[in-house]
Design a protein around this motif. Structure first.
Motif, PDB file in Angstrom:
ATOM      1  N   VAL A 314       0.967  -1.226   0.016  1.00 54.87           N
ATOM      2  CA  VAL A 314      -0.011  -0.196   0.037  1.00 54.87           C
ATOM      3  C   VAL A 314       0.873   1.040  -0.070  1.00 54.87           C
ATOM      4  O   VAL A 314       1.700   1.425   0.722  1.00 54.87           O
ATOM      5  CB  VAL A 314      -1.000  -0.035   1.232  1.00 54.87           C
ATOM      6  CG1 VAL A 314      -1.812   1.352   1.287  1.00 54.87           C
ATOM      7  CG2 VAL A 314      -1.801  -1.376   1.366  1.00 54.87           C
ATOM      8  N   THR A 316       0.681   5.408  -0.023  1.00 56.14           N
ATOM      9  CA  THR A 316      -0.186   6.514   0.470  1.00 56.14           C
ATOM     10  C   THR A 316       0.253   7.700   0.325  1.00 56.14           C
ATOM     11  O   THR A 316       1.568   7.947   0.541  1.00 56.14           O
ATOM     12  CB  THR A 316      -0.379   6.158   2.098  1.00 56.14           C
ATOM     13  OG1 THR A 316      -0.847   4.756   2.327  1.00 56.14           O
ATOM     14  CG2 THR A 316      -1.553   6.836   2.721  1.00 56.14           C
ATOM     15  N   GLU A 358      -8.031   5.667   3.263  1.00 62.06           N
ATOM     16  CA  GLU A 358      -8.116   4.824   2.289  1.00 62.06           C
ATOM     17  C   GLU A 358      -8.152   5.524   0.965  1.00 62.06           C
ATOM     18  O   GLU A 358      -7.456   4.928  -0.173  1.00 62.06           O
ATOM     19  CB  GLU A 358      -9.255   3.954   2.520  1.00 62.06           C
ATOM     20  CG  GLU A 358      -9.252   2.784   1.466  1.00 62.06           C
ATOM     21  CD  GLU A 358     -10.487   1.713   1.790  1.00 62.06           C
ATOM     22  OE1 GLU A 358     -10.526   0.906   1.184  1.00 62.06           O
ATOM     23  OE2 GLU A 358     -11.217   2.000   2.931  1.00 62.06           O
ATOM     24  N   ARG A 359      -8.664   6.763   0.821  1.00 61.58           N
ATOM     25  CA  ARG A 359      -8.787   7.401  -0.653  1.00 61.58           C
ATOM     26  C   ARG A 359      -7.319   8.042  -0.851  1.00 61.58           C
ATOM     27  O   ARG A 359      -7.321   8.413  -2.090  1.00 61.58           O
ATOM     28  CB  ARG A 359      -9.858   8.373  -0.299  1.00 61.58           C
ATOM     29  CG  ARG A 359     -11.460   8.187  -0.521  1.00 61.58           C
ATOM     30  CD  ARG A 359     -12.269   8.903  -0.090  1.00 61.58           C
ATOM     31  NE  ARG A 359     -12.253  10.170  -0.836  1.00 61.58           N
ATOM     32  CZ  ARG A 359     -12.792  10.060  -2.451  1.00 61.58           C
ATOM     33  NH1 ARG A 359     -13.619   8.951  -2.656  1.00 61.58           N
ATOM     34  NH2 ARG A 359     -12.896  11.141  -2.806  1.00 61.58           N
ATOM     35  N   THR A 398      -1.222  -5.545   2.305  1.00 60.37           N
ATOM     36  CA  THR A 398      -2.422  -5.814   2.731  1.00 60.37           C
ATOM     37  C   THR A 398      -2.652  -7.128   3.550  1.00 60.37           C
ATOM     38  O   THR A 398      -3.724  -7.442   3.963  1.00 60.37           O
ATOM     39  CB  THR A 398      -3.218  -5.869   1.297  1.00 60.37           C
ATOM     40  OG1 THR A 398      -2.727  -6.828   0.589  1.00 60.37           O
ATOM     41  CG2 THR A 398      -3.333  -4.549   0.683  1.00 60.37           C
TER      42      THR A 398
END
Length: 574
Positions: A314, A316, A358-359, A398
């Motif tokens: 992930v 970010t 999350e966005r 994840t």
């Protein structure tokens, strides 16, 4: 046109609704109840089951369903026909007989076999495989029905054959009654995937009043087949879902390769079919034209391809591309042995000025494949774990790193029609040999003779293609298909001129380097595309995150195009 054969379906795949057999038997009158349990991935699963235990290799959920429903089927005179036998149809039949004994029931069970070519695979030029199974036709099933069997269990037959066989038995069709057989093939193809014909996986699912209640638990479909090969698709009264020209057409376009839909007993011309709404939840399908079958049978060849591991990082916030490049370099530099295949995919799911974490996140997925389990197991996972505190800011995965898992490879093969020893094994142990078709002809591709329309469709507006167009997509080995349809002749003239191969490749860039075949189906106001090699070596190979191309059509519908203004309001209100 009286006294049709009522054939219901209670399974579209291995894992479908367990209660469906009971629901179909209790819901209303049926002559035959079919179940389709086999798919390319299922053959791999059953093959691995059989490696662990030679008495397995069949769909065990089918036997569980009969524990609850066999008595009702016998009481009501409903014959059950299923390909649940998989790689071990005799073992499945023995399990059914054991269930009957436990219930105190007297049942006759027939088996259709001869599809298993595994022991001869190298001799036949199919290679060394885990399983090689020819797609047999329907005449063995018809012979089993003719013997009076209550339950007919097959190995690998075509999905439609479990419907075609009982129709051959009922109407006495011969091997050259191609139009009638082709009609039954269409019926079998439509109901084979269960609730996909009654509103499941339907592009316009939310454009009907009360759709949320109607589609929460759709009923399974029924085909009422007539002697001339025409049929009505319907469902039991009071069940969920709906049967419309759209839902039937959607399933008709599922996993087809072109206008010629080939089977072992006949070739169905999809471009000959006509659909008509006969009444509520009743769609009449007529006009089927059939041709002689091809000289060869398709063979499902399943083998173990090696080992696979997948890691998803992930990423970010800011500098997503640089973060992806950073971790990719670190992981690859840390590998003492590079796996045979390393595929990286960056999914930009992040948003500007995100209001939730999350966005703010994108996902970088690494898929590794290699013949050696250790190379994609501990070695790869260890590399990811060791750099967890030394990489890009905010690094996490994840899921925890894991070991490699075996993956399968599907490849189609072909053998002459007479190669399999196609037989029906009757309840008393006697056998009936099913000869190869007396006539065959090479399967000729249909040409895409799309006309060039000089028509000016007027002003346009930027709208998703799915405003007016439905779509259904799926897999055939390493290929994917997507069928697209509209509702009026006017819309079809526009779609036919607009949605060329080049336009599809523009809208779906992933398909641009691949060979794409286009087939027009004017009777259905539809166009079908086959994208070769999009799925690598089949579903178990997992070449892309949508390994069976189930949502390829929905991706296409989401693309914004220059839609003629005159269609926009019609489509929105449909």
């Amino acid at each position: 046109m009286t006294n049709p054969l009522r054939v219901g379906n209670c399974s579209g795949f291995y894992g479908d609704r367990l209660s469906a057999m009971r629901e179909m038997l209790d819901g209303g009158d049926l002559d035959v109840l079919t179940g389709d349990y086999l798919a390319e991935l299922t053959m791999l699963i059953l093959g691995r089951d059989r490696m662990r235990d030679t008495e397995l290799g069949y769909a065990r959920t089918f036997v569980r369903q009969l524990e609850d429903s066999l008595g009702t089927a016998l009481e009501r005179g409903v014959r059950i026909v299923s390909n649940a036998g998989g790689l071990n149809p005799r073992g499945c039949a023995d399990a059914v007989r054991e269930v009957a004994r436990g219930l105190g029931l007297d049942v006759t069970v027939a088996v259709v076999e001869g599809d298993d070519l595994t022991e001869r695979s190298e001799e036949l030029g199919l290679g060394k495989v885990l399983a090689a199974n020819a797609y047999l036709g329907a005449f063995g099933i018809a012979e089993a029905c003719r013997s009076g069997a209550d339950v007919v269990i097959t190995g690998r037959v075509t999905d439609a054959s479990v419907v075609v066989g009982p129709a051959i038995d009922r109407f006495g069709w011969g091997t050259t009654d191609y139009d009638q057989i082709a009609g039954a093939m269409a019926a079998g193809h439509i109901i084979e995937c269960g609730t996909q014909a009654t509103g499941g996986n339907f592009a316009f699912f939310n454009r009907a009043d009360g759709w949320l209640d109607d589609l929460a638990r759709p009923g399974f479909p029924i085909a009422e087949i007539h002697e001339d090969g025409s049929f009505v698709i319907t469902k039991h009264d009071g069940t969920g879902g709906f049967v419309t020209v759209d839902t039937v057409l959607s399933q008709l376009l599922y996993e087809v390769q072109g206008a010629r839909y080939a089977g072992p007993d006949a070739v169905l011309r999809l471009d000959s079919l006509r659909l008509e709404q006969e009444g509520p939840d009743r769609v009449l399908v007529s006009g089927a034209e059939g041709e002689a079958p091809p000289p060869q049978l398709k063979v499902s060849c399943t083998s173990l391809g090696g080992f696979r591991n997948e890691l998803t990082f992930v990423l970010t916030g800011l500098d997503i591309d640089d973060k992806a490049a950073f971790v990719r370099r670190q992981v690859e530099d840390a590998l003492a042995v590079r796996p045979a295949e390393l595929d990286w995919t960056l999914s930009r799911t992040d948003h500007e000025d995100p209001d939730t974490q999350e966005r703010a996140a994108a996902r970088l997925t690494l898929v590794a494949r290699d013949p050696d389990e250790k190379t994609v197991g501990r070695a790869l996972s260890g590399a990811a774990v060791e750099m967890a505190l030394a990489t890009y800011p905010g690094c996490f995965l994840t899921a925890p790193p894991s070991g490699g898992t075996a993956y399968g490879v599907f490849k189609p093969g072909y053998v002459d029609q007479g190669v399999p020893r196609h037989i029906a094994v009757l309840d008393d142990g006697s056998t009936v040999r099913i000869p190869a078709p007396p006539q065959t002809q090479p399967l000729e591709p249909t040409t895409d003779d799309a006309p060039v329309f000089p028509e000016d469709f007027g002003d346009t507006v930027r709208r998703p293609l799915g405003t007016i167009a439905g779509a259904r997509s799926g897999d055939k080995g390493g290929n994917a298909n997507v069928g697209v349809w509209v509702h009026s002749e006017d819309e079809f003239r526009w779609l036919d001129s607009f949605l060329t191969v080049e336009k599809l490749q523009e809208l779906l860039p992933e398909t641009a380097p691949l060979r794409v075949e286009r087939t027009r189906l004017p009777n259905l106001r539809a166009i079908n595309f086959v994208v070769e090699g999009l799925l690598g070596e089949g579903v178990a190979y997992a070449a892309r995150f949508d390994a069976q191309a189930k949502a390829l059509g929905e991706w296409l519908r989401a693309r914004v195009v220059d839609l003629p203004t005159r269609f926009d309001q019609e489509g929105t209100n449909r």
